[in-house]
Design a protein around this motif. Structure first.
Motif, PDB file in Angstrom:
ATOM      1  N   ALA A  59       4.232  -6.670   4.024  1.00 33.47           N
ATOM      2  CA  ALA A  59       3.789  -5.306   4.095  1.00 33.47           C
ATOM      3  C   ALA A  59       3.678  -4.195   4.285  1.00 33.47           C
ATOM      4  CB  ALA A  59       2.160  -5.070   4.618  1.00 33.47           C
ATOM      5  N   LYS A  60       5.194  -3.705   5.760  1.00 31.97           N
ATOM      6  CA  LYS A  60       6.388  -2.947   5.626  1.00 31.97           C
ATOM      7  C   LYS A  60       7.172  -2.630   4.436  1.00 31.97           C
ATOM      8  CE  LYS A  60       8.778  -1.193   9.295  1.00 31.97           C
ATOM      9  NZ  LYS A  60      10.087  -0.923   8.619  1.00 31.97           N
ATOM     10  N   ASP A  61       7.681  -4.092   4.438  1.00 35.66           N
ATOM     11  CA  ASP A  61       8.605  -3.676   3.082  1.00 35.66           C
ATOM     12  C   ASP A  61       8.429  -3.376   1.952  1.00 35.66           C
ATOM     13  OD1 ASP A  61      10.147  -4.915   4.999  1.00 35.66           O
ATOM     14  OD2 ASP A  61       9.978  -7.199   4.122  1.00 35.66           O
ATOM     15  N   VAL A  62       7.412  -4.077   1.474  1.00 39.57           N
ATOM     16  CA  VAL A  62       6.865  -2.732   0.476  1.00 39.57           C
ATOM     17  C   VAL A  62       6.713  -1.401   0.557  1.00 39.57           C
ATOM     18  CG1 VAL A  62       4.762  -3.616  -0.951  1.00 39.57           C
ATOM     19  CG2 VAL A  62       5.458  -5.647  -0.690  1.00 39.57           C
ATOM     20  N   GLU A  63       5.541  -1.100   1.548  1.00 38.60           N
ATOM     21  CA  GLU A  63       5.294   0.266   2.411  1.00 38.60           C
ATOM     22  C   GLU A  63       6.837   0.415   2.290  1.00 38.60           C
ATOM     23  OE1 GLU A  63       3.151   2.142   2.796  1.00 38.60           O
ATOM     24  OE2 GLU A  63       3.593   4.393   3.494  1.00 38.60           O
ATOM     25  N   ASP A  64       8.056   0.620   2.537  1.00 48.57           N
ATOM     26  CA  ASP A  64       9.084   1.481   2.176  1.00 48.57           C
ATOM     27  C   ASP A  64       9.832   1.502   1.062  1.00 48.57           C
ATOM     28  OD1 ASP A  64       8.642   1.671   5.159  1.00 48.57           O
ATOM     29  OD2 ASP A  64      10.392  -0.210   5.885  1.00 48.57           O
ATOM     30  N   TRP A  65       9.831  -0.017   0.644  1.00 47.09           N
ATOM     31  CA  TRP A  65      10.700   0.477  -0.826  1.00 47.09           C
ATOM     32  C   TRP A  65       9.403   1.378  -1.430  1.00 47.09           C
ATOM     33  CZ3 TRP A  65       9.273  -3.828  -4.469  1.00 47.09           C
ATOM     34  CH2 TRP A  65       9.656  -3.475  -5.861  1.00 47.09           C
ATOM     35  N   ALA A  66       8.219   1.281  -1.381  1.00 47.43           N
ATOM     36  CA  ALA A  66       7.106   2.587  -2.010  1.00 47.43           C
ATOM     37  C   ALA A  66       8.063   3.605  -1.946  1.00 47.43           C
ATOM     38  CB  ALA A  66       5.505   3.004  -1.722  1.00 47.43           C
ATOM     39  N   VAL A  67       8.091   4.529  -0.125  1.00 52.25           N
ATOM     40  CA  VAL A  67       8.590   5.863   0.230  1.00 52.25           C
ATOM     41  C   VAL A  67       9.359   5.999  -0.734  1.00 52.25           C
ATOM     42  CG1 VAL A  67       9.133   6.410   2.787  1.00 52.25           C
ATOM     43  CG2 VAL A  67       7.392   5.126   2.242  1.00 52.25           C
ATOM     44  N   ALA A  91       4.285   1.815  -7.448  1.00 53.24           N
ATOM     45  CA  ALA A  91       4.518   1.883  -6.717  1.00 53.24           C
ATOM     46  C   ALA A  91       4.729   3.013  -5.486  1.00 53.24           C
ATOM     47  CB  ALA A  91       4.482   1.079  -5.507  1.00 53.24           C
ATOM     48  N   LYS A 124       1.957   6.419  -4.862  1.00 56.26           N
ATOM     49  CA  LYS A 124       2.564   6.522  -3.361  1.00 56.26           C
ATOM     50  C   LYS A 124       2.771   8.044  -3.425  1.00 56.26           C
ATOM     51  CE  LYS A 124       4.047   5.060   0.332  1.00 56.26           C
ATOM     52  NZ  LYS A 124       2.699   5.284   1.361  1.00 56.26           N
ATOM     53  N   TYR A 128      15.323  -5.138  -2.247  1.00 56.50           N
ATOM     54  CA  TYR A 128      13.444  -3.912  -2.171  1.00 56.50           C
ATOM     55  C   TYR A 128      13.543  -4.059  -3.922  1.00 56.50           C
ATOM     56  CZ  TYR A 128      14.081  -1.733   2.308  1.00 56.50           C
ATOM     57  OH  TYR A 128      13.735  -2.167   4.062  1.00 56.50           O
TER      58      TYR A 128
END
Ligand code: ZN
Length: 413
Positions: free
Chosen positions: A90-98, A132, A136, A225
């Motif tokens: 989940a953090k990888d997906v979030e980091d990528w979106a950021v 994403a 974001k 990513y």
């Protein structure tokens, strides 16, 4: 730019996590006696890895966290052999979106924009990455996916899309259709975010002019990513890459030597915080250079130059790296010459010099001898090598539906 303390601490943490996970790389690092890193020298001793490793570890051998932490996988399309599977937490997906939202912001895109996304969704990382990042940012995503030009244009007109995300070839197709149908006054596009690959200035200028938009190159690859790890800013002086998530090196693709900023070579990427599938010193085979100094925009993220091609396509003459793109640029400026060419490189032992022979095709309108002299002069002035040039009739050189081999190195034959 050498790896800094903070990045080094991240890599050290990644290595410990990999070793504890017992994944594919833990075996490699154990064998090599790698237990962590505390200096740039330690870091540079870590062996490179590349797509072949990811294939060896198929399907999930590179996973570095327990199954319950994985929320998604992506896969890179393998044209040969097994595909490559990359698991994400989940953090990888979030980091990528950021990172992706940052890319949009750098391109001057805001929550008020309407972003038409034409890259594919699914196993591929493209469409969903754009999506994403868009969400974001808070902009409106128009998740079209590829193809169906009719619908694309209808949505572009009716919804007044302000941003188009596409590959350069699809952006070109859309630009041509918009031109053909006389829709230019009905569209509202301002910016294009184009997946970074080698594309000609002619294509770039046509798309920018026909659509009346600013173009941004977005960089990325599924193994790291996906698209969205870097983009050029309005200064257009190279793509900023996010060094809080990835560390980028440029190496000589033949020797593996790390090259100083400003020198052209292969991009090698280390993921600093990726959990699902951390990669350390991953060889991308993309060719570029790190642009030295600071960007006039004031952002301090390091910059990669436009992608110059693939390291598999590079060749060396008189110790200087050369790229098919440079040859193509020259030939593109010569009247009557086709885009097909062949390069033979040999070594003259008696004079201890490399000899480069360029074979090009020209149509009957032009004088073959004058054209040959012209090309020779352009090589000399632009690349500082003087080739022998043979001009032959159109359709003399072999055509292949697959990738055509154009460079033949006879040194050492
Ligand atoms: Zn900048």
């Amino acid at each position: 730019m050498r790896i800094n303390e903070k990045q080094l601490a991240c890599v050290d943490r990644q290595i410990r996590r990999i070793l504890a996970s017992g994944n594919y790389y833990s075996g490699i690092y154990q064998k090599a006696g790698i237990t962590g890193v505390s200096s740039p020298e330690d870091f540079e001793k870590i062996p490179f890895t590349d797509k072949a490793d990811l294939r060896n570890a198929y399907p999930l051998g590179i996973q570095a966290v327990p199954d319950e932490e994985i929320v998604r996988i992506h896969s890179s399309s393998g044209t040969t052999g097994k595909p490559v599977i990359i698991p994400y937490t989940a953090k990888d997906v979030e980091d990528w979106a950021v990172m992706f939202a940052r890319c949009f912001e750098i391109a001057g895109i805001t929550a008020k924009d309407r972003i038409q996304i034409t890259p594919g969704y699914g196993l591929w990382t493209a469409g969903i990455g754009f999506q994403a990042g868009c969400e974001k940012l808070g902009a409106m995503a128009i998740p079209m996916g590829p193809g169906n030009t009719e619908k694309q244009l209808q949505m572009m007109v009716d919804l007044q899309s302000t941003v188009i995300c596409a590959t350069s070839s699809y952006a070109l197709l859309l630009a041509e259709e918009i031109n053909r149908r006389g829709l230019k006054d009905k569209i509202c596009l301002k910016k294009g975010v184009i997946g970074s690959e080698r594309w000609s200035d002619a294509k770039r200028n046509y798309i920018a002019q026909e659509l009346g938009i600013e173009l941004y190159d977005i960089y990325g690859l599924t193994e790291i990513y996906g698209p969205g790890i870097g983009i050029n800013c309005p200064e257009q002086t190279g793509m900023h890459v996010f060094d809080d998530y990835i560390y980028t090196e440029i190496i000589d693709p033949q020797t593996g030597e790390v090259l100083p900023d400003g020198e052209e070579g292969e991009i090698v990427i280390t993921t600093l915080v990726k959990e699902g599938a951390p990669l350390i010193r991953f060889r991308t085979h993309d060719l570029s250079k790190i642009i030295p100094g600071e960007c006039p925009c004031g952002r301090t993220w390091p910059r990669l130059d436009t992608i110059r091609g693939r390291s598999d396509d590079m060749f060396k003459v008189h110790g200087v790296n050369m790229f098919p793109s440079q040859v193509e640029e020259i030939l593109g400026l010569v009247d009557g010459v086709s885009s097909e060419y062949k390069i033979d490189i040999a070594h003259d032992d008696s004079r201890n010099r490399d000899i480069i022979m360029v074979t090009v095709e020209a149509d009957g309108r032009v004088d073959f001898i004058k054209t040959g002299e012209l090309i020779k002069g352009m090589f000399k002035s632009k690349l500082n090598v003087t080739p022998k040039v043979a001009v032959v009739s159109l359709n003399t050189l072999p055509r292949s539906e697959k990738k055509t081999q154009r460079v033949f190195d006879h040194r050492g034959d």
